[in-house]
Design an enzyme around this catalytic site. Structure first.
Site: not given
Length: 347
Positions: A40, A123, A141
């Site tokens: 991520e 996020y 996102d």
DNA sequence: AACTCGGGGAA
DNA sequence: TTCCCAGAGTT
């Protein structure tokens, strides 16, 4: 009772995911929180294709949080070299060391705890907690904003506070109960492969019958894009200073682009004109290396780089200068423009 | 709320 | 060229 737009959206999206989603990535379905987190961070503002090789390198060199936490700053930054947004890398290392010291090596999974880690925002906390623990947090996102804006006709920029709240609220409202991991992955895959920024596959889209943008001919105007500030031109003059077979490099510490990376000593000018002198770095005048003008376009700046050379008998006093063997140059993480230059001169 | 932080791929 | 990418931190 007719199916609501929201129910239709979720139902069809999950159906698309089950029947037609062919996207596979090494971190998909991953349960190791460390690896989820790593993927991520790498993928923030970064295309999957660009981040893929970096993910493989990091997993290979640092298979767990301890390996990463105990690695040197330079080694980790060198592995990150070329990926950009280097604060991600600095925060990556800081987080790894925090997890080792404070959480005894156990990576947190809860949304609230994740949010406290440097480099982890709304996020990323939603992504990690949902993927690792199926926690009920919707990811928002660029993909999600585009898909929601088009399907539901959200005619509002997502950049400001109000817009952000609208998208967050909608995303959270439609998150299907108990299926956040699958759904979050599905909507991002959908945005990346079907509801693409340019030339989306509307003709074969499984959500087309009730898509606002398609039916109102607004696909190309949604999502509403924000206006970008003008790029500033910057002129950097790098000097290759040789002294007794060694070359000088410095680390960028100032609050500016490429913080933490190394470079050849440089002066900056306000125009593209040849600098009148190279003080305070040098009192004598170096020669232009060649006529090549290296330019690199960043989000907010356009970098114009030129390279110079000089060989000195007396060692100059250069602030925080590191004198290294030329063969060691490639061991230090540097901005792409310098990597390009060094590659050119060594062949 | 506005700015800043990289680099690359595609149109 | 311009746009945008599995955003976050700072001012």
């Amino acid at each position: 009772m007719p199916l609501s737009a929201r129910s239709y959206f979720v139902q069809q999206l999950l159906r698309w995911n089950r029947l037609a989603n062919k996207r596979h990535m090494p971190w998909k379905g991953e349960k190791d929180v460390y690896k989820i987190w790593l993927s991520e961070i790498i993928l923030q503002q970064t295309r999957v294709e660009q981040g893929l090789s970096y993910y493989e390198k990091f997993i290979n060199d640092f298979p767990d949080v301890h390996a990463l936490a105990n690695a040197s700053d330079t080694r980790v930054m060198k592995l990150w070299e070329g990926l950009g947004y280097y604060s991600r890398c600095r925060n990556l290392l800081q987080t790894a060391r925090m997890v080792q010291d404070i959480y005894e090596g156990h990576f947190p999974k809860s949304y609230e705890t994740l949010l406290k880690l440097p480099g982890v925002g709304p996020y990323t906390a939603a992504a990690i907690s949902s993927f690792a623990a199926n926690a009920p947090y919707a990811v928002v996102d660029g993909n999600v904003i585009r898909v929601l804006a088009r399907f539901f006709g959200i005619n509002r920029p997502a950049g400001d506070a109000v817009g952000k709240k609208v998208f967050d609220q909608l995303a959270q409202d439609i998150l299907p109960n108990g299926r956040s991991a699958v759904y979050n992955q599905a909507i991002m895959d959908f945005g990346a492969t079907v509801c693409k920024p340019a030339a989306p596959s509307c003709g074969t889209c499984m959500l087309r019958s009730r898509c606002y943008a398609l039916n109102q001919h607004a696909v190309s105007s949604l999502p509403v894009k924000r206006i970008r500030p003008e790029k500033k031109d910057r002129y950097l003059h790098f000097i290759y200073i040789q002294y007794k077979g060694k070359v000088c490099i410095v680390q960028r510490r100032q609050k500016d682009i490429w913080q933490g990376l190394y470079q050849l000593p440089a002066i900056e000018t306000s125009s593209k004109n040849f600098p009148a002198h190279f003080r305070p770095i040098l009192t004598s005048q170096p020669k232009l290396w060649d006529d090549t003008d290296y330019t690199q376009v960043l989000t907010h700046q356009k970098i114009h780089a030129r390279f110079y050379r000089i060989s000195v008998i007396k060692k100059p006093e250069i602030q925080d200068g590191l004198w290294i063997n030329e063969k060691e140059l490639n061991e230090f993480p540097m901005p792409k423009v310098l990597v390009h230059f060094l590659k050119n001169i060594h062949k």
